[in-house]
Motif scaffolding. Sequence first.
Motif, PDB file in Angstrom:
ATOM      1  N   MET A 112      -2.630  -8.767 -10.961  1.00 31.37           N
ATOM      2  CA  MET A 112      -2.862  -7.622 -10.238  1.00 31.37           C
ATOM      3  C   MET A 112      -1.348  -7.112  -9.883  1.00 31.37           C
ATOM      4  SD  MET A 112      -2.397  -6.286  -6.987  1.00 31.37           S
ATOM      5  CE  MET A 112      -1.876  -7.612  -6.029  1.00 31.37           C
ATOM      6  N   SER A 113      -0.699  -7.658  -9.453  1.00 29.45           N
ATOM      7  CA  SER A 113       0.536  -7.032  -9.088  1.00 29.45           C
ATOM      8  C   SER A 113       1.358  -6.394 -10.276  1.00 29.45           C
ATOM      9  CB  SER A 113       1.795  -8.144  -8.610  1.00 29.45           C
ATOM     10  OG  SER A 113       2.125  -8.983  -9.353  1.00 29.45           O
ATOM     11  N   GLU A 114       1.417  -6.998 -11.413  1.00 26.94           N
ATOM     12  CA  GLU A 114       1.775  -6.350 -12.734  1.00 26.94           C
ATOM     13  C   GLU A 114       1.182  -5.118 -13.365  1.00 26.94           C
ATOM     14  OE1 GLU A 114       1.851  -9.768 -15.466  1.00 26.94           O
ATOM     15  OE2 GLU A 114       3.601 -10.556 -14.519  1.00 26.94           O
ATOM     16  N   GLU A 115      -0.216  -5.288 -13.038  1.00 23.78           N
ATOM     17  CA  GLU A 115      -1.130  -4.117 -13.451  1.00 23.78           C
ATOM     18  C   GLU A 115      -1.131  -2.988 -12.671  1.00 23.78           C
ATOM     19  OE1 GLU A 115      -5.920  -3.418 -14.495  1.00 23.78           O
ATOM     20  OE2 GLU A 115      -5.243  -5.062 -13.235  1.00 23.78           O
ATOM     21  N   ILE A 116      -1.230  -3.074 -11.277  1.00 24.93           N
ATOM     22  CA  ILE A 116      -1.254  -1.976 -10.466  1.00 24.93           C
ATOM     23  C   ILE A 116      -0.179  -1.186  -9.997  1.00 24.93           C
ATOM     24  CG2 ILE A 116      -2.330  -1.279  -8.151  1.00 24.93           C
ATOM     25  CD1 ILE A 116      -4.136  -2.111 -10.406  1.00 24.93           C
ATOM     26  N   SER A 117       0.038   0.026 -10.036  1.00 26.38           N
ATOM     27  CA  SER A 117       1.210   0.665  -9.853  1.00 26.38           C
ATOM     28  C   SER A 117       1.205   1.116  -8.471  1.00 26.38           C
ATOM     29  CB  SER A 117       1.482   2.172 -10.741  1.00 26.38           C
ATOM     30  OG  SER A 117       0.385   2.845 -10.312  1.00 26.38           O
ATOM     31  N   PHE A 118       2.504   0.645  -7.770  1.00 28.84           N
ATOM     32  CA  PHE A 118       2.632   1.001  -6.366  1.00 28.84           C
ATOM     33  C   PHE A 118       3.950   2.325  -6.206  1.00 28.84           C
ATOM     34  CE2 PHE A 118       0.705  -2.998  -6.448  1.00 28.84           C
ATOM     35  CZ  PHE A 118      -0.134  -3.167  -5.427  1.00 28.84           C
ATOM     36  N   GLY A 119       3.894   2.726  -4.933  1.00 30.87           N
ATOM     37  CA  GLY A 119       4.983   3.796  -4.854  1.00 30.87           C
ATOM     38  C   GLY A 119       5.592   3.680  -3.478  1.00 30.87           C
ATOM     39  N   SER A 120       6.456   4.425  -3.147  1.00 33.54           N
ATOM     40  CA  SER A 120       6.994   4.346  -2.131  1.00 33.54           C
ATOM     41  C   SER A 120       6.834   5.599  -1.004  1.00 33.54           C
ATOM     42  CB  SER A 120       8.628   4.235  -2.074  1.00 33.54           C
ATOM     43  OG  SER A 120       9.001   3.082  -2.763  1.00 33.54           O
ATOM     44  N   ASN A 121       6.730   5.724   0.235  1.00 33.73           N
ATOM     45  CA  ASN A 121       6.582   6.634   0.981  1.00 33.73           C
ATOM     46  C   ASN A 121       7.302   6.063   2.291  1.00 33.73           C
ATOM     47  OD1 ASN A 121       4.780   5.215   2.287  1.00 33.73           O
ATOM     48  ND2 ASN A 121       3.233   6.539   1.899  1.00 33.73           N
ATOM     49  N   MET A 122       7.007   7.012   3.560  1.00 32.77           N
ATOM     50  CA  MET A 122       7.562   6.623   4.847  1.00 32.77           C
ATOM     51  C   MET A 122       6.998   5.354   5.450  1.00 32.77           C
ATOM     52  SD  MET A 122       5.577   9.425   7.210  1.00 32.77           S
ATOM     53  CE  MET A 122       6.301   9.013   8.682  1.00 32.77           C
ATOM     54  N   ARG A 123       5.850   5.013   4.999  1.00 25.07           N
ATOM     55  CA  ARG A 123       5.374   3.829   5.515  1.00 25.07           C
ATOM     56  C   ARG A 123       5.727   2.398   4.852  1.00 25.07           C
ATOM     57  NH1 ARG A 123       1.889   5.418   9.374  1.00 25.07           N
ATOM     58  NH2 ARG A 123       1.154   7.616   8.859  1.00 25.07           N
ATOM     59  N   GLY A 124       6.422   2.515   3.695  1.00 20.85           N
ATOM     60  CA  GLY A 124       6.635   1.343   2.965  1.00 20.85           C
ATOM     61  C   GLY A 124       7.061   1.713   1.585  1.00 20.85           C
ATOM     62  N   THR A 125       8.065   0.693   0.781  1.00 26.24           N
ATOM     63  CA  THR A 125       8.506   1.031  -0.203  1.00 26.24           C
ATOM     64  C   THR A 125       7.522   0.220  -1.348  1.00 26.24           C
ATOM     65  OG1 THR A 125       9.531  -1.382  -0.375  1.00 26.24           O
ATOM     66  CG2 THR A 125      10.938   0.730   0.333  1.00 26.24           C
ATOM     67  N   ALA A 126       7.546   0.628  -2.599  1.00 29.63           N
ATOM     68  CA  ALA A 126       6.819   0.205  -3.696  1.00 29.63           C
ATOM     69  C   ALA A 126       7.060  -1.237  -3.913  1.00 29.63           C
ATOM     70  CB  ALA A 126       6.893   0.936  -4.896  1.00 29.63           C
ATOM     71  N   GLU A 127       8.149  -2.003  -3.614  1.00 31.35           N
ATOM     72  CA  GLU A 127       8.277  -3.369  -3.629  1.00 31.35           C
ATOM     73  C   GLU A 127       7.640  -4.032  -2.602  1.00 31.35           C
ATOM     74  OE1 GLU A 127      10.873  -1.189  -4.036  1.00 31.35           O
ATOM     75  OE2 GLU A 127      11.037  -1.109  -6.060  1.00 31.35           O
ATOM     76  N   TYR A 128       7.896  -3.392  -1.241  1.00 30.44           N
ATOM     77  CA  TYR A 128       7.179  -4.269  -0.363  1.00 30.44           C
ATOM     78  C   TYR A 128       5.428  -4.022  -0.449  1.00 30.44           C
ATOM     79  CZ  TYR A 128       5.596  -5.205   4.432  1.00 30.44           C
ATOM     80  OH  TYR A 128       5.004  -5.559   5.672  1.00 30.44           O
ATOM     81  N   ARG A 129       5.029  -3.001  -0.935  1.00 32.24           N
ATOM     82  CA  ARG A 129       3.392  -3.004  -1.097  1.00 32.24           C
ATOM     83  C   ARG A 129       3.290  -3.962  -2.101  1.00 32.24           C
ATOM     84  NH1 ARG A 129       4.300   2.714   0.275  1.00 32.24           N
ATOM     85  NH2 ARG A 129       2.720   3.131   1.825  1.00 32.24           N
ATOM     86  N   ARG A 130       4.053  -4.126  -3.066  1.00 35.12           N
ATOM     87  CA  ARG A 130       3.576  -4.907  -4.274  1.00 35.12           C
ATOM     88  C   ARG A 130       3.559  -6.444  -3.841  1.00 35.12           C
ATOM     89  NH1 ARG A 130       3.495  -3.569  -9.378  1.00 35.12           N
ATOM     90  NH2 ARG A 130       5.095  -1.897  -8.842  1.00 35.12           N
TER      91      ARG A 130
END
Length: 262
Positions: free
Chosen positions: A229-247
């Motif tokens: 899942m973590s490799e397949e789904i794209s995550f992004g960053s905004n004021m609430r959290g970074t892509a790396e943190y979300r992943r």
Amino acid sequence: MFSFKNYIAVASLEEAYDELLKNKKNIILGGTSYLRMGNVAYNTAIDLSNLELDYIKEGETCIHIGAMASFRDLEINEITQQLFDGVLDRCVRGILGVQFRSNVRVGATVFSKYGFSDLIPTLLAMDSTVVLYKGGEISLEEYLKEESPRRDILVEIKIKKEGRGSFQSIRKSKTDYAITNTCVTKIDNKIRVAIGVRPGKAVLSYRAMEILNNNERTEEIIDRACEAMSEEISFGSNMRGTAEYRRAVSKNLVKRAIQEVL
């Protein structure tokens, strides 16, 4: 605050649809909770309040949720409290306060495909369908993939009656918007994994679902599914959290949800 030149409380869906098509700046009103955050001038505001679309009712094979049902209705209705282990109740009960949840409408949230939604990934994992006035019944999955907005009216959401579900999210504070969330369901022994607030529209993790539905669900298989899942789904960053943190967080939320439905 949004504004409009004209207001009409329609007496039928046909009237609402006809009014909607008269001007590209005409809009269907839901609870207007999110419209108020913008500063857009509309031509005609079309109110569906007289059409009795605020129902939640049980059919032979599905639960039918009218477009004007509120988040508070999902929270307190006996039908939704029992559906999929009460996952609809659990996904909305932490959103701001009771007054806000009493105002937000299910149809407006789903039709708008809000990327910050807790409800949409839950409905997606539940394999829901949307019923559009002119477009008919289509899967929520298919509807979310459409790029161009429809000039149509969402009438109701249909959800299969049988299944288990787990909703998981992380927030900076209890009533804040989610940093990321997930819903995992088990329907006829098939697992569905939906990820929301990436930030972006909710999506299914097909690779995680393939692993979980084609292998014995051991701890190792669950870990493999979460990694996929973590490799397949794209995550992004905004004021609430970074892509790396979300992943990183999402992997743990998905694992927790899978274990709960199993």
